[in-house]
Design an enzyme around this catalytic site. Structure first.
Site, short mmCIF file in Angstrom:
data_model
loop_
_atom_site.label_atom_id
_atom_site.label_comp_id
_atom_site.label_asym_id
_atom_site.label_seq_id
_atom_site.Cartn_x
_atom_site.Cartn_y
_atom_site.Cartn_z
N ASP A 115 -49.04 -24.49 -57.66
CA ASP A 115 -48.00 -25.08 -56.83
C ASP A 115 -48.32 -24.94 -55.74
O ASP A 115 -47.03 -24.55 -53.87
CB ASP A 115 -46.24 -23.52 -56.88
CG ASP A 115 -45.78 -23.69 -57.99
OD1 ASP A 115 -46.70 -24.07 -59.23
OD2 ASP A 115 -44.85 -22.81 -58.13
N ASP A 139 -44.30 -27.21 -59.46
CA ASP A 139 -42.58 -27.41 -59.29
C ASP A 139 -42.58 -28.97 -59.83
O ASP A 139 -42.93 -29.36 -58.66
CB ASP A 139 -42.72 -26.88 -58.65
CG ASP A 139 -41.37 -25.35 -58.72
OD1 ASP A 139 -41.24 -24.50 -60.38
OD2 ASP A 139 -41.00 -24.43 -57.98
N HIS A 156 -38.65 -30.34 -61.20
CA HIS A 156 -37.66 -29.88 -61.18
C HIS A 156 -36.37 -31.42 -60.80
O HIS A 156 -37.26 -32.19 -60.03
CB HIS A 156 -37.11 -29.24 -59.79
CG HIS A 156 -37.48 -28.43 -59.69
ND1 HIS A 156 -37.65 -26.55 -61.32
CD2 HIS A 156 -37.50 -26.96 -58.67
CE1 HIS A 156 -38.18 -25.29 -60.70
NE2 HIS A 156 -38.14 -25.68 -59.15
N LYS A 184 -44.18 -27.55 -64.67
CA LYS A 184 -42.40 -26.88 -65.02
C LYS A 184 -41.45 -27.14 -64.18
O LYS A 184 -41.63 -27.61 -63.23
CB LYS A 184 -43.85 -25.23 -65.25
CG LYS A 184 -44.03 -25.33 -63.12
CD LYS A 184 -44.77 -23.51 -62.93
CE LYS A 184 -44.66 -23.24 -61.52
NZ LYS A 184 -44.23 -22.77 -61.19
N CYS A 204 -43.85 -17.29 -57.73
CA CYS A 204 -44.58 -18.08 -59.01
C CYS A 204 -46.65 -17.71 -59.55
O CYS A 204 -46.62 -17.59 -60.40
CB CYS A 204 -44.75 -19.88 -59.06
SG CYS A 204 -43.40 -19.99 -58.54
N HIS A 234 -31.16 -22.35 -59.64
CA HIS A 234 -32.28 -22.32 -59.35
C HIS A 234 -31.52 -22.75 -58.15
O HIS A 234 -33.07 -22.53 -57.18
CB HIS A 234 -33.75 -23.21 -59.89
CG HIS A 234 -35.04 -22.15 -59.22
ND1 HIS A 234 -35.14 -21.29 -59.38
CD2 HIS A 234 -35.97 -23.46 -58.98
CE1 HIS A 234 -36.56 -21.35 -58.10
NE2 HIS A 234 -36.90 -23.19 -58.34
C1 VGL Z 1 -41.35 -20.27 -55.78
C2 VGL Z 1 -39.54 -20.04 -55.12
C3 VGL Z 1 -39.23 -20.62 -55.51
C4 VGL Z 1 -42.94 -20.88 -55.85
C5 VGL Z 1 -40.82 -21.61 -56.41
O1 VGL Z 1 -43.76 -21.61 -56.53
O2 VGL Z 1 -43.55 -20.18 -56.06
N1 VGL Z 1 -40.59 -19.80 -55.13
N2 VGL Z 1 -39.41 -21.70 -56.69
#
Ligand code: VGL
Length: 254
Positions: free
Chosen positions: A63, A107, A109, A157, A199, A115
């Site tokens: 990420d 990420d 989304h 993801k 993550c 979330h």
């Molecule tokens: C993440 C918070 C929300 C991460 C992703 O990549 O660690 N943290 N979504």
């Protein structure tokens, strides 16, 4: 949040029940010629030559996206610097010689439910971030540039859930990450990226659970909350059998 609306409408109506794999096949990420897949010639040759000796090891970069670095919707301090440091390593033959596979998770989304929140608690709910196909979801520039010269596999993801772990995602070959790695002879993984306490931690815990010899390179991670970073690195990850190191490995080391 309004940017989500066209996607959710489209998927609810046309593809319900929406499936990540179905969606993945049809949508190209920014700059991609094949959906989710970026395999470039020069680096490919370089890497396959270099890795004619199989190492059985993969690097998972978690990420490293614009929304998770300074200036992003869910900025993590040190993210930009981390992206630059990882980009340098991806050009370093000593570092790259350690890996058969480079995985970049993102990420991605669309409608991840609770979330996302307008009043996030920064533990289980977060401001809107990394919406698929927006600039916030793109890899941070140095990484975006660096990975064009090497063979990487992208894992998306969180299309319809929180998906902290890369192992909840889907590779550009439409396969779950664990199977993808196993089928390519990977036995060990190094995990780096953002965020240490979310993550990165979730990805490393799943990697260990899936039977991979798992190492988190803590010096190549940045995290959100000092207490939960410490909890992850000192307690949760070691308890699950994950190695935690600050040493940046070069070929043959660690
Ligand atoms: C993440 C918070 C929300 C991460 C992703 O990549 O660690 N943290 N979504």
């Amino acid at each position: 949040r309004s940017t989500l609306f066209p996607y959710t409408t489209l998927f609810r109506s046309a593809l319900a029940p929406a499936k990540a794999t179905t969606w993945q096949k049809s949508v190209k990420g920014p700059g991609e010629t094949t959906p989710g897949q970026r395999i470039y010639n020069k680096g490919d040759e370089h890497m396959s030559e270099q890795n004619s000796r199989k190492t059985g090891r993969a690097l998972i970069v978690v990420d490293v996206q614009n929304d998770f670095v300074e200036g992003g919707a869910l900025a993590v301090t040190g993210g930009n610097d981390l992206a630059a440091r990882i980009a340098v390593l991806l050009k370093d033959p000593d570092f790259m010689g350690r890996y058969d596979q480079i995985i970049l998770t993102r990420d991605w989304h669309i409608d991840p439910g609770s979330h996302f929140s307008d009043s996030p608690d920064y533990v289980k709910s977060w401001p809107v971030h990394c919406v698929a196909e927006t600039p916030g979801a793109a890899f941070v520039d140095p990484l975006e540039q660096a990975h064009h010269n090497i063979k990487v596999t992208i894992v998306d993801k969180g299309m319809f859930d929180d998906a902290y772990s890369g192992f909840q995602g889907i590779t550009s070959f439409n396969t779950p990450l664990a199977g993808f790695l196993r089928s390519r002879g990977v036995k060990a993984v190094d995990v780096v990226g953002i965020a240490t306490d979310y993550c990165v931690k979730a990805t490393a815990l799943d990697a260990a659970r899936e039977g991979f010899d798992t190492t988190v390179i803590a010096s190549l991670c940045v995290g959100i909350n000092p207490d939960s970073i410490t909890q992850a690195l000192k307690v949760d990850l070691p308890a699950a059998g994950v190695n935690v190191t600050d040493t940046i490995p070069t070929e043959g080391a660690v």
